[in-house]
Structures are given as structure tokens and as C-alpha cells.
Write an enzyme that holds these catalytic residues in place. Structure first.
Site, mmCIF file in Angstrom:
data_model
loop_
_atom_site.group_PDB
_atom_site.id
_atom_site.type_symbol
_atom_site.label_atom_id
_atom_site.label_comp_id
_atom_site.label_asym_id
_atom_site.label_seq_id
_atom_site.Cartn_x
_atom_site.Cartn_y
_atom_site.Cartn_z
ATOM 1 N N GLY A 1 40.061 28.409 67.570
ATOM 2 C CA GLY A 1 39.982 29.600 66.656
ATOM 3 C C GLY A 1 39.387 29.037 65.198
ATOM 4 C CB CYS A 2 37.627 31.365 62.614
ATOM 5 S SG CYS A 2 38.856 32.789 62.852
#
Length: 885
Positions: free
Chosen positions: A681-682
Site C-alpha cells: 500500500g502507498c
């Protein structure tokens, strides 16, 4: 290793010798003076000569007698009573001053053999220690320390203390030393408004230095300067050493550091030698050459451009100084101008007259009358050839290479200078870059016969000549190649059948070497190769086909745009339920129309081998049916290799059968071997990159906390109204207007990225069974893309802000997509950038809590760029293909 251990062993011997000599020297001298003046002079001279002879004999243990005596002779002749400071300028890094005993011994070595280096030292770490004790990181702009009045006051005190400390250590060893803390450098303000009390040297007065040497003392300098009206200014010690070298023009400029050299940013290997004329432009383009390394290379080049070609720079540790100065192999990194190498396919390109002269003067067959210059030149007209060499022709090689045949190096002709300065090695390395296999011959009485053995994979001797080769490991293949050479008259008929060789120590042929010569041997340290000669990871260039499922969102659009610039991956299928039938925008390699692939379509495509890789850019919880379909199709796939899947959702980030794809932390090899990769995930990417370098110091009972702010694109998209052509549009789920210019915290506890970051970081712990717990609070902001994450981490032991910054620089050294800066990263550092930036290193005044700031573009390094890294690795490409690094 043996030579290195000998150097270390040398130190206590010298220390004992010096202690005994010094203990009795003063009393002996006093006694001699009391008797009569002439005896005192002769006694002192005798002691000095004995001193020199003993140290010289000790030096033989780190190199050959020939090497040591040649270097001593060269260095001793470099200085003259009228110019006594021509031997060397030695710049001592502040960190090296913490090893004061080792440093003093190394400098005393030189003094004992009659060499007087000019020593200039810094004191950066010591100065930083005082400043950081208050919890403040020193202020730098463009790598230059901003020096206000208070900092300068501390600097003056620290410089004087360190200077006298070094002088005292030398005097204790009986080595005379003179402290010179002023009077050498005159300077103007570099930029008073920007850097304050920092100087730009305008003049160097060498008189105090030369006076010290004439008085028999080593000059020990600091890098403080004065303006013409007497204002003291701080000057970077590296810059001061460079300006000093330009004035003195010494043979050697030595930079002592604790690392012992310069290192390749990807492989971590020490760089033996850098030939600036040949390698500088290419090195400056290398992605691993950045920040301080790039600055140092630029400074070294500028310095050496002002000095004679006989001058060189060495970066070395204090304990290996003797080996660097007195052996051909050296021990650190040697930087020299050198000469640019050439390769030409005609004699005319080299210069016919010059080339004929080299053949006439150096070819042993021409000199013995076996051949002539004319016959050598005539033979070259019968086959394609390349001439390798350097501009002054100190080393020249001829390689013949008929198409489809193994090349032969027919001539390798080097002058004495070409051998001593390793030009012959540089030419040979250039040949190796062009030819994976090579054969050549040398006479058994060749003065440099051992050089040939050291560079060959195998060899054998017949009738006074040895045949050498590299790149072939099988004896049967060697015999086949040699037979072909003889059949085509490329070699004289003297080498079949293949047999054992004579070792390099024996001047006559003999059957004493077995086929152990076929084993690859490391070229010994006597050969210093190119800084750019590093074997890369083998990569593929085979085109691959990619299908993208879920192309409507921001991440899918970003990935399609990136793939437009990829040299090998072709986007062949794009699936979006809302956009089915409409052309894909942002992809320029070919025209693609969106489709709406069903689970059945995906299974059929996998079964028929229609694509090589799948990217799932779907919302969380939607991906599994498509993955299951691919797995079913892979079992009956017509081609042997099942396709690759990279999933951008969170669905498989906790699955043991999937490889978690964060290359900078969890390695590349696992990704290369995997067919199922979960893209991080970012927020989780930035969080893990922030915490990882400090894992060793995290107080587990409290755990780290990360506060993250993301642009509104991170909240995702929804389908908007259709445009004028009826095409569905994509609009942000959270609009900047709804934020009213502020930011909105959300998911204040139990965000999925807390669990994701904690799970994977725990695998890096010494004890993974005691996992780390991460607290994470996200917020959405009114800019489009870009995440700024602030880490606050309780520490298990006290560290300084400088220590923290060093941990990050060490952890991410050589990473092309990670940038370490001193200041706090801003949106301009991360938006539309493909990497992750970290900075703003601070430690609480009590030393028990660190704060660090990191950031990335959530659509790029937080999603699409990282996806492409993983695709490249698993498909066998270079990790950064298609990524604007």
C-alpha cells in the site's frame, strides 16, 4: 588479506622499535654532546640512518622490495630544499582523529623514512557532537555548514584541541610536528548572507609549511582561514586540502577516511582506481553516483585538472596508508587523470608512424629478428582487427576477430611506464568488455609472465611459448578452438595436444602445472581495475504481453502511462466495466480499446497463453475470483511458463504464498523467483521505509507512531457524469472543495496499513516472534497526489540526529528511487516523482525520541512505479526499465 594483516602486524613492531629508540635517544645525544660536538652530529646521523633502514625493511613485509624501494626513490626525489613540500598533502577526516594512535603511527612511518607530508585535518564530527548534544542537527546548505558566530567560536576551540592532540601523539613517538592553526589561508566570504562566516580561499601562503619541514617537523594544519582584515572564516577541510595541493603541486593528495576508500553504490565493492579521463563522464551518469560521491568526484577532477599528470588522489584509511603509498596494488581508491583509451580498426586511425615505432621498439619478435615491422603490419590486412591503447601509447594491444570466430590478442606491447602505472591493465579490461572469450600467447622468458597467468582462466606451454585464455572452462572446447586456430593459420602449429603449463616462477617450459589453471582465479591486488567494471545482474530483453484489469482509477491510468515508455512490456488487454468499448487514453505504443473481461475470459486467456503478466488494479475484496481463474488456467496452459500476477489491492498482502513486493526492504531475489506478487500500500510503503533503518533502536514497549497526510487521489475515484462524447468520466471520491482548504483525519485506529507495516517489518527483526506494533493516523489533504509521513519513534538507547541520518544513508545507499536530504521533504520533493524522499532528522533534547519525515507520490512509488519495479524483476528485466530514474 595477507598484505592487510601484515600492515596491521607492522604497527606494534614499529611502536616497540620507536619506544625503545626514543627512550635512549635523548640520553645518548646528551652524552655525545658532553664529549665533543662532532660525535653528537655523527651519532644523530647514525641513529637516523638506522631508523630509516629498519622501517624500510619492515615495509618489505607489505610489498616486494622492488616496489618499496622504487616508491621510496620516487617520493624522496619529489622534494628539493627549495621546494620541500612536494611529497604529499594528507587530509585527515575528523572521524579519523578518533583513531589518533593509528594515525600517528602511520604518519610517523613516513617521517622515519625521510618523507614530510603536509597534514591538514578537519573536525566535523567533533563539532557536530557538541552542537547535537543540544538536540539540533547542524545546518547545511548545498552541503556547506552554515557557520554563525557561536558555531565559529566552538569550531576554533575544537580545531585547536584536535590539532594539539595530533601533534602531541606524534611527539610521543619521537616524530617532530609543528601546529599551524593560522597564517596559511587567506579567504573572502563565500556568501555572507547565505552561509555566514564561511570562506572562499583566495591565497595560500606556503612559507610556514616549508619552514616547518626545513626545521625537521611535520606541518599540522587546520582549515580555518582569515580575511585580509583579520576576520576568521570556516572553510571545508576538503576544499582547503584541494587549494593547498594546487599551490604545492605534490605527487600525492591523500584523503584519509574511516571507510578506507570509495565504494560502488549498488554492489558495495570498493573502487580500486578511477581514471578520470576515461571514466568521469560515464561515472557521473551512473544512478548510484549521487550526492556526496558526485560532489567528491567533481572536486577531485577539478583538483587534478590543475596539477601535473604525475599527481594523483588516494582515498584510504589511516591503517593502510603505507600499503597505498609503497605498493603497486594499493589499498584504497586511487583517482588519477590517466589517459583516455581508444580502440581503432585501422592503423591510420592510431597514426601509422607512431604505431610502427611502437612495433619496432617493443615487439620482442621484431627485436629478436624473427619478424619485421613490415610483416606484422602486412598480417593485419588478412583479417578484421581492433587496436586498443591509450593516447601516449604506453600500452597497445591488437586483437584479431574474424566474424564468428574466437578472438586472439596477437600483440600486447607496453612501455615500462605502462606497466608501472597499470595502463596495461586498463587496456586489457577494455578488451574484456568487448570479448567474452580471448586467447593470447607470451614467451616463457617474458618479464611480466606472472601478469599473464593472473589474468587467464587456463594456460599451457610448448616450445618456449605459453598459450593463455579466458572465458573457456572445458578442456575439450579449448582443444577444438586451438585446432581451428591452427587449421586457419591463426596460430603456429605448436600447441596440440593440450597439455599442462609451466608455473610463472619457472623460466623454462615444464610439465608441472595441472588443469587447475582452468579454475577462475581472482586477479590479485596488484591490478587496479576500472570503477565502472562491475558485473551487472543478467537481464532479459524478450518482449512480454500484459493485461490490466481495473483501468478506470487513477492508479490504472498512471500505470498505463508508465508502460508507454517501457522498452519490452506491451499492454495488450485493458479491462474496465464502465469504459468497455472506449479507447484507452494515455497509452501511446499502440491503439487499445477497453474490454470488460469476465472471469471465464481470464481463465481462457491464461489457458491459451495470451498474456505473460496480469496486473489487478481493483478495489479491496474484488480480486480473488480473477486470481482463481488464472490459477485454473495455468494448470492447463499450453505454454510451459504460467503468467505473473501483481495485485495492487490489499487482498494478498498477508498471504504466505505471495511475495510482498517492496524491493528496497525485502530483497529482489524473492521477487525474481515469484509468480504471485502483492504490491504494498502507498501509506504502508512510506511507513516501512521510515521505520526500517531505526528498527534496532525502537523501544518495543512504546512502538513507533506515523502521522500521514495524503493528496485526495489516495481516497480513490467514483464514476462521474459522461462527457460530451458519452464517455463515462472519473471523479475523485473526496474533492478538494469538500476539505475547505484543510485536511481531514480518518480511520484513526486499526487502519489496515498499521497491520501491514507491522507484519512485514517484524520479519526484519532479530527476533520476529516478538513483532513490532505500529500506530498510524492518516489524513486526506486538498492537493491531488503525494503523501507526507511523519515518524515519531521512542528509542531504546540515546542517539544523535547525525547518527539517525547516517542510519538512513547507510540503509538506502545505492537505491536509485530513494533520496536522503537534510531538510524536511516538501510536496515539491515528492509530487510526480517516482521515488521516496526522507529528511528532517531530529532527536529530542533528552536523546530518547527521534522524528523523521518521509514522502512519496501515492500513485507512483506508492502504486504504479512500485508495480513496474515488481513486474520488471519477476519478468527478468532490469528493475528500472520504463521508470524515469
Amino acid at each position: 588479506m595477507l598484505a592487510a594483516s601484515r600492515v596491521s602486524a607492522l604497527a606494534p613492531q614499529v611502536a616497540r622499535f620507536q619506544a625503545v629508540r626514543v627512550a635512549g635517544q635523548r640520553q645518548a645525544a646528551l652524552t655525545a654532546v658532553r664529549r665533543r660536538g662532532n660525535v653528537s652530529v655523527r651519532s644523530i646521523q647514525s641513529v637516523a640512518q638506522t631508523d630509516r633502514d629498519t622501517i624500510t625493511r619492515l615495509l618489505y613485509s607489505i610489498g616486494t622490495k622492488r616496489e618499496v624501494e622504487r616508491h621510496l626513490r620516487i617520493f624522496s626525489s619529489s622534494s628539493h630544499p627549495s621546494q620541500p613540500a612536494k611529497f604529499a598533502v594528507i587530509k585527515v577526516g575528523g572521524a579519523v582523529l578518533d583513531q589518533i594512535d593509528e594515525l600517528a603511527l602511520s604518519l610517523s612511518f613516513l617521517y622515519r623514512v625521510g618523507l614530510y607530508p603536509v597534514v591538514l585535518h578537519g573536525a566535523g564530527p567533533q563539532l557536530n557532537g557538541i552542537i547535537e548534544s543540544e538536540g539540533v542537527i547542524p545546518d547545511y546548505i548545498d552541503g556547506i555548514r552554515v557557520t554563525d558566530a557561536k558555531t565559529l567560536q566552538i569550531a576554533r576551540r575544537v580545531f585547536l584541541e584536535q590539532n594539539l592532540k595530533l601533534v602531541g601523539a606524534l611527539e610521543q613517538l619521537g616524530t617532530r610536528a609543528r601546529p599551524i592553526t593560522s597564517g596559511v589561508f587567506t579567504a573572502d566570504y563565500l556568501d555572507k548572507e547565505k552561509y555566514k562566516l564561511v570562506g572562499n580561499i583566495t591565497r595560500v601562503d606556503k612559507r610556514p609549511i616549508e619552514a616547518a619541514i626545513r626545521a625537521g617537523a611535520l606541518p599540522i594544519l587546520t582549515s580555518l582561514a582569515e580575511t585580509p582584515d583579520g576576520q576568521i572564516l570556516n572553510v571545508n577541510a576538503d576544499i582547503a586540502a584541494g587549494e593547498l595541493a594546487k599551490e604545492l603541486e605534490p605527487m600525492k593528495i591523500v584523503f584519509l577516511n574511516e571507510k578506507g576508500g570509495m565504494f560502488h553504490g549498488v554492489t558495495g565493492e570498493k573502487l580500486d582506481v578511477i581514471n578520470l579521463d576515461e571514466e568521469y563522464e560515464q561515472l557521473m551518469k551512473e544512478p548510484w553516483v549521487k550526492y556526496g560521491t558526485k560532489l567528491k568526484l567533481r572536486e577531485f577532477k577539478e583538483l587534478l585538472d590543475h596539477l601535473p599528470r604525475s599527481s594523483s588522489v588516494a582515498v584510504i584509511s589511516a591503517d593502510h596508508l603505507q600499503r597505498e603509498l609503497f605498493t603497486d596494488s594499493g589499498a584504497g581508491t586511487l583517482i588519477r587523470r590517466g589517459y583516455r583509451l581508444f580502440k581503432h580498426n585501422s592503423i591510420e586511425s592510431v597514426g601509422a608512424d607512431r604505431f610502427r615505432q611502437v612495433i619496432h621498439d617493443r615487439d620482442p619478435e621484431v627485436q629478436s629478428g624473427v619478424s619485421s615491422v613490415t610483416s606484422v603490419l602486412s598480417s593485419l590486412q588478412k583479417t578484421p582487427y581492433t587496436i586498443y591503447g591509450d593516447e601516449p601509447l604506453d600500452a597497445v594491444a591488437i586483437v584479431t576477430h574474424p566474424e564468428g570466430e574466437v578472438p586472439i590478442m596477437t600483440k600486447l606491447l607496453a612501455s615500462r611506464s605502462g606497466v608501472l602505472n597499470n595502463v596495461i591493465d586498463n587496456v586489457f579490461n577494455a578488451i574484456k568488455k568487448d570479448h567474452r572469450k580471448l586467447f593470447w600467447t607470451a614467451k616463457v622468458d617474458d618479464d611480466n609472465r606472472s601478469w599473464h597467468f593472473e589474468r587467464a582462466d587456463g594456460s599451457f606451454t610448448r616450445a618456449g611459448k605459453s598459450l593463455f585464455w579466458y572465458g573457456v572452462q572445458d578442456v575439450a572446447e579449448v582443444q577444438r578452438i586451438v585446432k581451428d586456430f591452427e587449421a586457419k593459420c591463426r596460430l603456429e602449429r605448436a600447441y596440440l595436444p593440450v597439455g599442462p603449463s609451466a608455473p610463472p616462477q619457472q623460466p623454462f617450459p615444464g610439465a608441472t602445472r595441472s588443469y587447475s589453471t582452468l579454475a577462475r582465479r581472482q586477479v590479485p591486488s596488484g591490478s587496479r581495475g576500472y570503477a565502472t567494471a562491475v558485473t551487472p545482474q543478467p537481464t532479459s530483453t524478450e518482449p512480454k504481453r500484459l493485461a490490466l484489469i481495473g483501468a478506470r482509477g487513477y492508479t490504472g491510468q498512471a500505470l498505463a502511462t508508465l508502460l508507454s515508455g517501457h522498452p519490452y512490456i506491451d499492454l495488450t488487454h485493458v479491462s474496465s466495466r464502465q469504459l468497455a468499448g472506449y479507447p484507452l487514453q494515455g497509452y501511446t505504443k499502440s491503439s487499445i480499446t477497453h474490454s470488460n473481461l469476465s472471469v471465464e475470459d481470464v481463465e481462457r486467456m491464461e489457458k491459451n497463453g495470451e498474456v505473460d503478466a496480469w496486473v489487478m488494479a481493483l478495489p479491496n475484496g474484488v480480486c480473488k475470483p480473477f486470481v482463481d481463474a488464472i490459477d485454473r488456467g495455468a494448470k492447463v496452459r499450453s505454454s510451459s511458463e504460467p503468467s505473473v500476477i501483481v495485485d495492487l489491492s490489499a487482498d494478498y498482502r498477508f498471504e504466505s504464498g505471495w511475495k510482498y513486493g517492496l524491493p528496497e526492504l525485502y530483497g529482489r531475489d524473492g521477487i525474481r523467483k515469484s509468480k504471485r506478487i502483492s504490491n504494498p500500500g502507498c501509506y504502508a510503503t512510506s511507513t516501512q521505509l521510515l521505520i526500517a533503518p531505526l528498527l534496532k533502536y525502537v523501544k518495543h514497549a512504546s512502538g513507533p507512531t506515523v502521522f500521514g497526510i495524503s493528496g485526495y487521489s489516495g481516497a480513490g475515484t467514483v464514476t462521474g457524469t459522461s462527457d460530451a462524447e458519452g464517455r463515462p468520466t472519473t471523479v475523485p471520491k473526496v474533492t478538494p472543495e469538500s476539505l475547505a482548504g484543510g485536511f481531514r483525519p480518518y480511520s484513526l485506529t486499526d487502519h489496515i496499513h498499521e497491520r501491514e507495516a507491522g507484519r512485514h517489518l517484524s520479519s526484519l527483526l532479530a527476533d520476529p516472534t516478538n513483532p513490532i506494533k505500529v500506530a498510524f493516523i492518516p489524513s486526506v489533504a486538498p492537493w491531488f497526489s503525494g503523501i507526507i509521513s511523519t515518524l515519531s519513534v521512542p528509542l531504546s538507547e540515546k542517539v544523535t540526529a547525525r547518527d539517525v541520518k547516517d542510519l538512513y544513508e547507510e540503509k538506502y545507499s545505492g537505491e536509485k528511487l530513494i533520496h536522503v536530504k537534510a531538510g524536511v521533504p516538501g510536496l515539491s520533493d515528492i509530487e510526480n516523482k517516482h521515488g521516496w524522499t526522507v529528511g528532517g532528522f531530529q532527536v529530542h533534547s533528552e536523546g530518547d525520541r527521534a522524528v523523521v519525515v518521509g514522502g512519496l507520490d501515492n500513485l507512483l512509488k506508492g502504486a504504479a512505479t512500485q508495480c513496474l519495479q515488481n513486474l520488471n524483476l519477476t519478468l527478468g528485466y532490469d528493475e528500472y526499465d520504463g521508470i524515469p530514474v
